[in-house]
Design an enzyme around this catalytic site. Structure first.
Site, short mmCIF file in Angstrom:
data_model
loop_
_atom_site.label_atom_id
_atom_site.label_comp_id
_atom_site.label_asym_id
_atom_site.label_seq_id
_atom_site.Cartn_x
_atom_site.Cartn_y
_atom_site.Cartn_z
N SER A 1 -11.04 0.30 3.01
CA SER A 1 -10.34 0.29 4.21
C SER A 1 -9.77 1.69 4.55
CB SER A 1 -9.16 -0.75 4.10
OG SER A 1 -9.44 -1.93 3.49
N GLU B 1 -5.02 4.30 5.88
CA GLU B 1 -4.65 4.21 4.52
C GLU B 1 -5.31 5.36 3.58
OE1 GLU B 1 -5.20 0.19 2.65
OE2 GLU B 1 -6.27 1.13 1.24
N ARG C 1 0.81 -1.27 0.16
CA ARG C 1 -0.03 -0.10 -0.07
C ARG C 1 0.86 1.18 0.01
NH1 ARG C 1 -3.13 -3.69 -0.76
NH2 ARG C 1 -5.06 -4.03 0.44
P1 FAD Z 1 -8.25 9.44 -5.44
O1 FAD Z 1 -8.94 8.99 -4.31
O2 FAD Z 1 -8.57 10.46 -6.15
O3 FAD Z 1 -6.63 9.64 -5.05
C1 FAD Z 1 -5.97 8.94 -4.06
C2 FAD Z 1 -4.46 9.32 -4.00
O4 FAD Z 1 -3.80 9.25 -5.36
C3 FAD Z 1 -4.54 10.86 -3.67
O5 FAD Z 1 -3.31 11.13 -2.78
C4 FAD Z 1 -4.36 11.63 -4.88
O6 FAD Z 1 -3.55 12.76 -4.93
C5 FAD Z 1 -3.44 10.44 -5.65
N1 FAD Z 1 -3.69 10.51 -7.20
C6 FAD Z 1 -4.98 10.12 -7.74
N2 FAD Z 1 -4.70 9.87 -9.15
C7 FAD Z 1 -3.33 10.52 -9.40
C8 FAD Z 1 -2.54 11.00 -10.52
N3 FAD Z 1 -2.92 10.67 -11.82
N4 FAD Z 1 -1.28 11.07 -10.46
C9 FAD Z 1 -0.62 11.18 -9.02
N5 FAD Z 1 -1.32 11.00 -8.07
C10 FAD Z 1 -2.67 10.84 -8.11
N6 FAD Z 1 -7.73 0.12 -2.55
C11 FAD Z 1 -6.94 -1.04 -2.73
O7 FAD Z 1 -5.77 -1.04 -2.79
N7 FAD Z 1 -7.71 -2.33 -2.83
C12 FAD Z 1 -8.99 -2.38 -2.62
O8 FAD Z 1 -9.55 -3.45 -2.72
C13 FAD Z 1 -9.91 -1.35 -2.65
N8 FAD Z 1 -10.99 -1.54 -2.28
C14 FAD Z 1 -11.72 -0.50 -2.35
C15 FAD Z 1 -13.23 -0.56 -2.04
C16 FAD Z 1 -13.93 0.54 -1.84
C17 FAD Z 1 -15.68 0.47 -1.70
C18 FAD Z 1 -13.71 1.78 -1.94
C19 FAD Z 1 -14.41 3.13 -1.72
C20 FAD Z 1 -12.15 1.92 -2.06
C21 FAD Z 1 -11.41 0.95 -2.18
N9 FAD Z 1 -9.90 1.03 -2.15
C22 FAD Z 1 -8.96 -0.11 -2.62
C23 FAD Z 1 -9.26 2.45 -2.28
C24 FAD Z 1 -9.42 3.10 -3.58
O9 FAD Z 1 -10.02 2.44 -4.47
C25 FAD Z 1 -8.10 2.92 -4.37
O10 FAD Z 1 -6.83 3.85 -3.49
C26 FAD Z 1 -7.92 3.82 -5.66
O11 FAD Z 1 -6.71 3.51 -6.17
C27 FAD Z 1 -8.38 5.31 -5.58
O12 FAD Z 1 -8.49 5.76 -6.93
P2 FAD Z 1 -8.95 7.10 -7.15
O13 FAD Z 1 -8.90 7.45 -8.49
O14 FAD Z 1 -10.24 7.50 -6.40
O15 FAD Z 1 -7.81 7.96 -6.42
P1 NAP Z 2 -10.41 -10.70 4.38
O1 NAP Z 2 -10.41 -11.45 3.07
O2 NAP Z 2 -11.43 -10.69 5.33
O3 NAP Z 2 -8.96 -10.41 5.00
C1 NAP Z 2 -8.83 -9.69 6.33
C2 NAP Z 2 -7.32 -9.20 6.21
O4 NAP Z 2 -6.54 -10.17 6.33
C3 NAP Z 2 -7.02 -8.24 4.83
O5 NAP Z 2 -6.91 -7.41 5.04
C4 NAP Z 2 -5.89 -9.35 4.26
O6 NAP Z 2 -4.77 -8.59 4.00
C5 NAP Z 2 -5.39 -10.44 5.35
N1 NAP Z 2 -5.53 -11.92 4.32
C6 NAP Z 2 -6.42 -12.53 4.32
N2 NAP Z 2 -6.23 -13.72 3.87
C7 NAP Z 2 -4.90 -13.37 3.28
C8 NAP Z 2 -4.01 -14.14 2.58
N3 NAP Z 2 -4.20 -15.36 2.31
N4 NAP Z 2 -2.48 -13.72 2.69
C9 NAP Z 2 -2.29 -12.49 2.97
N5 NAP Z 2 -3.29 -11.80 3.89
C10 NAP Z 2 -4.65 -12.25 3.86
O7 NAP Z 2 -10.49 -9.15 3.57
P2 NAP Z 2 -11.45 -8.28 2.74
O8 NAP Z 2 -11.94 -6.99 3.55
O9 NAP Z 2 -12.61 -9.05 2.32
O10 NAP Z 2 -10.70 -7.73 1.40
C11 NAP Z 2 -10.41 -8.68 0.55
C12 NAP Z 2 -9.42 -8.31 -0.31
O11 NAP Z 2 -9.97 -6.91 -0.80
C13 NAP Z 2 -8.12 -8.01 0.70
O12 NAP Z 2 -7.15 -8.22 -0.13
C14 NAP Z 2 -8.14 -6.39 0.77
O13 NAP Z 2 -6.97 -5.80 0.77
C15 NAP Z 2 -8.88 -5.89 -0.41
N6 NAP Z 2 -9.74 -4.73 -0.20
C16 NAP Z 2 -9.05 -3.62 0.02
C17 NAP Z 2 -9.75 -2.57 0.43
C18 NAP Z 2 -8.84 -1.16 0.41
O14 NAP Z 2 -9.50 0.08 0.35
N7 NAP Z 2 -7.55 -1.14 0.56
C19 NAP Z 2 -11.08 -2.46 0.70
C20 NAP Z 2 -11.75 -3.63 0.33
C21 NAP Z 2 -11.16 -4.87 0.13
P3 NAP Z 2 -4.56 -7.80 2.75
O15 NAP Z 2 -5.40 -6.53 2.71
O16 NAP Z 2 -3.17 -7.23 2.56
O17 NAP Z 2 -5.00 -8.61 1.44
#
Ligand code: FAD
Ligand code: NAP
Length: 339
Positions: A239, A335, A167
């Protein structure tokens, strides 16, 4: 193409749906047009605070943005290089991430499918090295094109120079508020490489009929739909907290007190602990403080029940953080980008 919007309303531009305004939003389609716009010495863009906004799915506004937000809109997608086993795709920073994944799958390319249904843009994917279901953007990013806001030079950073980690990337470090990502190049495989060992993915893929690209994508979409709140219905930014990485010894000590605590491998000598589990053990899952709450199905996600301000949400986050630290001695970090 450059389009300026002054006194821009941000409520529909952030997935928490909080009310805020930006002094100016500048939408641009490519690096050249943004560079020309900035080189003309546009006073607002150069003298005021400047940042980039994509889809606003990872930003919490706690006040109005008193400056200029740059917003990429290019959604180009082209196969730039290709051989028998792989293809390199160049995608515009403004492209919807999930459409990018869908296009890769339509081209029969492997590597992006586990990252289906993550809200946001292609340009934001390298910033926090988006990850889900055992895959990370860094696994497929070949290089990133940027415009440097200090020098107005366009450069390309190879994936290995982006300092990707869990991340995190150089774009959250020394290049924060300096690099505008304008296009991203991805290297994807023509050879099937299913990666379905994470959680319930294998079982779901099996139910759908086997590990094809389409089935893996559908399985991820189905699992996510069941568990995660849809921001168009319930404001959230995914998250809110990162899973903490702690020393193995720290995790072993905690395991003596909490044998059920999930611990996952991580880079180097550290291990990953589930922040959602810590928050749930602290009794916060499903709880609310006024209009802000901890989501009842996944404690990592903070939600806006309607009308919450950014301050309401950060106050809740602080309460949760303090309680987790008091109980487990671990300080969880956010995050989401708090502005
Ligand atoms: P923004 O929210 O607009 O920006 C995020 C950051 O990136 C800010 O700091 C911004 O300045 C910067 N940025 C954006 N675009 C650029 C660019 N072109 N150049 C330089 N900087 C830039 N994240 C995960 O990693 N895994 C997931 O599974 C995941 N699931 C999500 C589920 C939900 C329901 C939601 C709401 C969010 C989730 N996220 C997840 C977080 C989000 O989707 C990611 O962080 C995504 O990359 C954000 O994209 P955005 O275009 O909306 O970025
Ligand atoms: P989940 O499967 O319930 O797991 C809970 C947490 O445990 C996760 O955050 C995940 O870490 C870790 N985990 C579970 N199984 C794992 C494995 N086999 N190896 C390593 N780490 C493991 O999580 P969830 O909420 O349903 O999300 C599922 C996936 O979607 C995850 O990968 C999560 O990161 C991603 N997600 C991300 C966001 C976001 O905003 N960043 C939002 C929703 C979902 P990791 O997160 O490192 O995988």
């Amino acid at each position: 193409m450059v389009r300026e919007i002054t006194n821009a309303v941000l409520a529909a531009r952030n997935s928490f749906g909080v009310e805020a305004f930006a002094r100016r939003i500048v939408e641009f389609d490519d690096a050249g047009s943004l560079r020309s716009y900035l080189a003309e010495g546009n006073p607002l863009a150069q003298q005021s605070k400047t940042a980039v906004i994509g889809g606003g799915n990872n930003i919490l506004f706690t006040k109005d943005f008193d400056g200029t937000l740059l917003h990429p809109v290019s959604d180009s997608f082209s196969v730039a290089e290709e051989d028998d086993v792989s293809a390199t795709i160049r995608a515009g920073a403004g492209m919807d991430w999930d459409r990018f994944v869908e296009n890769c799958i339509a081209c029969g390319l492997w590597g992006a499918e586990n990252l289906s249904a993550i809200p946001g843009t292609v340009g934001a994917a390298p910033v926090q090295n988006i990850g889900a279901y055992g895959a990370e953007a860094k696994d497929i990013i070949d290089r990133v094109e940027i415009l440097d806001l200090y020098t107005l030079k366009e450069t390309t950073l190879s994936g290995k120079h982006c300092d990707f980690s869990y991340r995190n990337s150089i774009f959250k470090g020394v290049l924060r508020d300096r690099a505008v990502i304008t296009s991203v190049w991805f290297r994807l495989s023509k050879i099937p490489q299913p990666n379905i060992s994470y959680g319930a993915l294998a079982a779901k893929v099996g139910e759908l009929g086997g590990a094809s690209l389409e089935n893996i994508r559908q399985a991820v979409i189905d699992i996510r739909r069941d568990k995660l709140p849809d921001p168009s219905v319930l404001g959230n930014a995914g998250s809110f907290f990162k899973n903490p990485l702690v020393a193995k010894e720290t995790a072993e000590e905690l395991k003596k007190r909490y044998p059920d605590m999930p611990v996952y491998p991580a880079d180097g000598d550290s291990v990953k602990i589930s922040a959602g589990w810590l928050i749930e053990q602290a009794g916060w899952k499903g709880k609310s403080r006024g209009k802000a709450g901890v989501y009842h199905r996944q404690a990592l996600i903070l939600v806006n029940h309607g009308g919450a301000t950014g301050r309401d949400i950060t106050e809740l986050a602080q309460e949760v953080t303090s309680e987790v630290e008091r109980l487990f001695g671990i300080r969880i970090e956010t995050e989401v980008n708090i502005w």
